[in-house]
Design a protein around this motif. Structure first.
Motif, PDB file in Angstrom:
ATOM      1  N   UNK A   1      10.988  10.968  -9.687  1.00 62.08           N
ATOM      2  CA  UNK A   1       9.491  11.250  -9.300  1.00 62.08           C
ATOM      3  C   UNK A   1       8.303  10.466  -9.758  1.00 62.08           C
ATOM      4  N   UNK A   2       8.675   9.483 -10.712  1.00 61.28           N
ATOM      5  CA  UNK A   2       7.421   8.675 -11.216  1.00 61.28           C
ATOM      6  C   UNK A   2       7.751   7.176 -10.910  1.00 61.28           C
ATOM      7  N   UNK A   3       8.823   6.901 -10.344  1.00 64.93           N
ATOM      8  CA  UNK A   3       9.309   5.342 -10.062  1.00 64.93           C
ATOM      9  C   UNK A   3       8.190   4.770  -9.297  1.00 64.93           C
ATOM     10  N   UNK A   4       7.635   5.561  -8.199  1.00 60.00           N
ATOM     11  CA  UNK A   4       6.664   4.736  -7.512  1.00 60.00           C
ATOM     12  C   UNK A   4       5.589   4.070  -8.141  1.00 60.00           C
ATOM     13  N   UNK A   5       5.087   4.691  -9.485  1.00 60.02           N
ATOM     14  CA  UNK A   5       4.105   4.217 -10.189  1.00 60.02           C
ATOM     15  C   UNK A   5       4.659   2.695 -10.944  1.00 60.02           C
ATOM     16  N   UNK A   6       5.619   2.866 -11.176  1.00 58.62           N
ATOM     17  CA  UNK A   6       6.145   1.531 -11.723  1.00 58.62           C
ATOM     18  C   UNK A   6       6.190   0.491 -10.880  1.00 58.62           C
ATOM     19  N   UNK A   7       6.505   0.777  -9.676  1.00 57.07           N
ATOM     20  CA  UNK A   7       6.648  -0.284  -8.318  1.00 57.07           C
ATOM     21  C   UNK A   7       5.250  -0.630  -8.065  1.00 57.07           C
ATOM     22  N   UNK A   8       4.387   0.457  -8.049  1.00 61.53           N
ATOM     23  CA  UNK A   8       2.700  -0.153  -7.607  1.00 61.53           C
ATOM     24  C   UNK A   8       2.136  -0.960  -8.786  1.00 61.53           C
ATOM     25  N   UNK A   9       2.435  -0.474 -10.247  1.00 62.39           N
ATOM     26  CA  UNK A   9       2.101  -1.298 -11.215  1.00 62.39           C
ATOM     27  C   UNK A   9       2.527  -2.446 -11.241  1.00 62.39           C
TER      28      UNK A   9
END
Length: 460
Positions: free
Chosen positions: A422-430
């Motif tokens: 659920x939070x992996x997208x935050x790591x990609x964008x970061x």
């Protein structure tokens, strides 16, 4: 050119940090953290609070030694290198813009509770204009407004804790069916109902909830007597935040079994309803509106002062260093207003989905900034002589073990972001943001960095 003015008093700075860290993360976000970890979320708030306190002490050690505009962006530049300072400063600005977008959107949603017929984007436009206008005034006006807004939130939390304690002592049944008592903390699947995995998953939500306390460091350039005010604020605020979060969670889950918190609304509504207050939703709406305004207010301040400091260092357009006769960096306020007007457009185009879209990246940015603060302090301490270390007025406790453990924990939280689907997208964008800004540094900023450093050296 005018400069920043030291018009922020101790109570302004103390409540500024409280107002930044106590907001929707507690009033609404706590429900999802409880669902992930159950009663063990109490442990997550304690561990996370201890790590954040170490971040604050590291920031305090640097801020008291060198109270400058730009704060931890400047400290990262001086101790880790120009690229680290550039990335830290702009990542903090990104964090503030994202959180502001989320909060102005939330404000529009909250106002829709009372005025459902008014388009959401109108409320967003109105609050952006109001808050940016106030931020153009003398910084003392900003400090007074933030003091009273934060006070409303603190009183609301205090009322909930007192009311919840009354319910516990009287043995009131919530909604006539759920018996209150401390046994609720372990009677519904145990203290760790979802195991250690649930506890770990909750850190992504918990750490975001603590985001904002680092704004204390930003106030160094405008604080009266920073060597006295900043240590007092740092020593007082983390303990109070920890008290608010941990005690609130204990009361919430003792009164109402964690299994009954569905995440569809705020746990605070359930507490007020259990006290027999029929207008619980309206009262909560007023509180969260003040929380949203407070967060928007402090985040525009923090991002603006960071841009001002970076402009002075040649890491942002020089015009961002322009100040009004009141000592306010007015160009940065207008820049933030422009960024938030993007929120008006988003609220006009996709009012239903915009909040989730713009809020998913903030945890990465928050933890990245904290990690840079810790690394900056370690690098600073290692280059100081023994005499300079003894001269420090506000030292980090448990050196060097405390900072090392906090650094390991921040890396662990970043790993959790990547591990959880659920939070992996935050790591990609970061990661994409860091790569993009690194490229911008080498192409646009680095060629001018040597000239800026030479100018600073000649001025010194």
């Amino acid at each position: 050119m005018e400069h920043l003015q030291r018009n922020l008093r101790a109570r302004h700075i103390r409540f500024l940090a409280l107002g930044s860290a106590i907001g929707t993360g507690l009033f609404y976000g706590s429900a999802s953290a409880i669902q992930l970890a159950g009663p063990a979320v109490i442990l997550a708030y304690i561990i996370g609070g201890a790590a954040v306190y170490m971040v604050m002490r590291a920031l305090g050690e640097m801020a008291v030694r060198q109270p400058v505009s730009g704060s931890f962006g400047r400290y990262a530049r001086d101790n880790l290198g120009p690229l680290a300072g550039f990335l830290t400063g702009w990542t903090y600005i990104l964090e503030m813009v994202i959180v502001c977008l989320a909060d102005v959107t939330a404000f529009g949603i909250y106002m829709g509770f009372w005025f459902p017929e008014v388009p959401q984007w109108i409320w967003v436009l109105g609050i952006v204009m109001l808050i940016c206008g106030l931020n153009l005034c003398n910084v003392k006006v900003f400090g007074e407004m933030e003091f009273w807004l934060a006070l409303i939130k603190i009183v609301a939390i205090g009322a909930m804790i007192v009311g919840g304690t009354v319910i516990l002592f009287l043995g009131v049944k919530m909604n006539g069916e759920h018996a209150s008592g401390l046994s609720n903390l372990w009677s519904h699947g145990g203290f760790l109902p979802h195991g250690v995995g649930g506890l770990i998953a909750s850190f992504a939500v918990v750490m975001f909830a603590y985001g904002g306390v680092e704004i204390i460091g930003i106030t160094g350039g405008e604080a009266q007597n920073p060597d006295k005010v900043i240590p007092k604020a740092i020593n007082a605020v983390p303990a109070r935040i920890l008290l608010f979060y941990v005690l609130t969670m204990c009361v919430l889950m003792a009164i109402f079994p964690w299994t009954g918190i569905d995440g569809q609304g705020s746990p605070f509504v359930q507490i007020f309803s259990g006290l027999g207050i029929q207008s619980a939703a309206a009262i909560l709406n007023l509180i969260v509106i003040s929380a949203a305004i407070s967060a928007i207010n402090s985040n525009i301040f923090g991002a603006g002062r960071m841009m001002y400091g970076m402009a002075e260092q040649g890491q942002a357009p020089r015009i961002f260093a322009a100040t009004s006769r009141h000592g306010v960096p007015w160009v940065t306020v207008l820049f933030m207003a422009g960024a938030l007007l993007g929120g008006v457009v988003l609220n006009y185009l996709i009012p239903e989905n915009v909040f989730v879209i713009i809020a998913s990246i903030a945890t990465f940015a928050t933890v990245w900034v904290w990690l840079m603060i810790l690394l900056s302090q370690v690098a600073m301490r290692r280059r100081l002589s023994a005499e300079e270390v003894r001269a420090l007025k506000f030292k980090v406790p448990l050196w060097p073990v405390g900072p090392a453990l906090a650094i390991a924990f921040m890396l662990f939280v970043i790993g959790v972001l990547g591990y959880m689907e659920d939070t992996r997208v935050a790591l990609y964008v970061g990661a994409g943001w860091v790569l993009l800004m690194s490229a911008a540094w080498y192409v646009r900023v680095k060629p001018n960095a040597a000239a800026v450093l030479a100018e600073e050296a000649s001025g010194a």
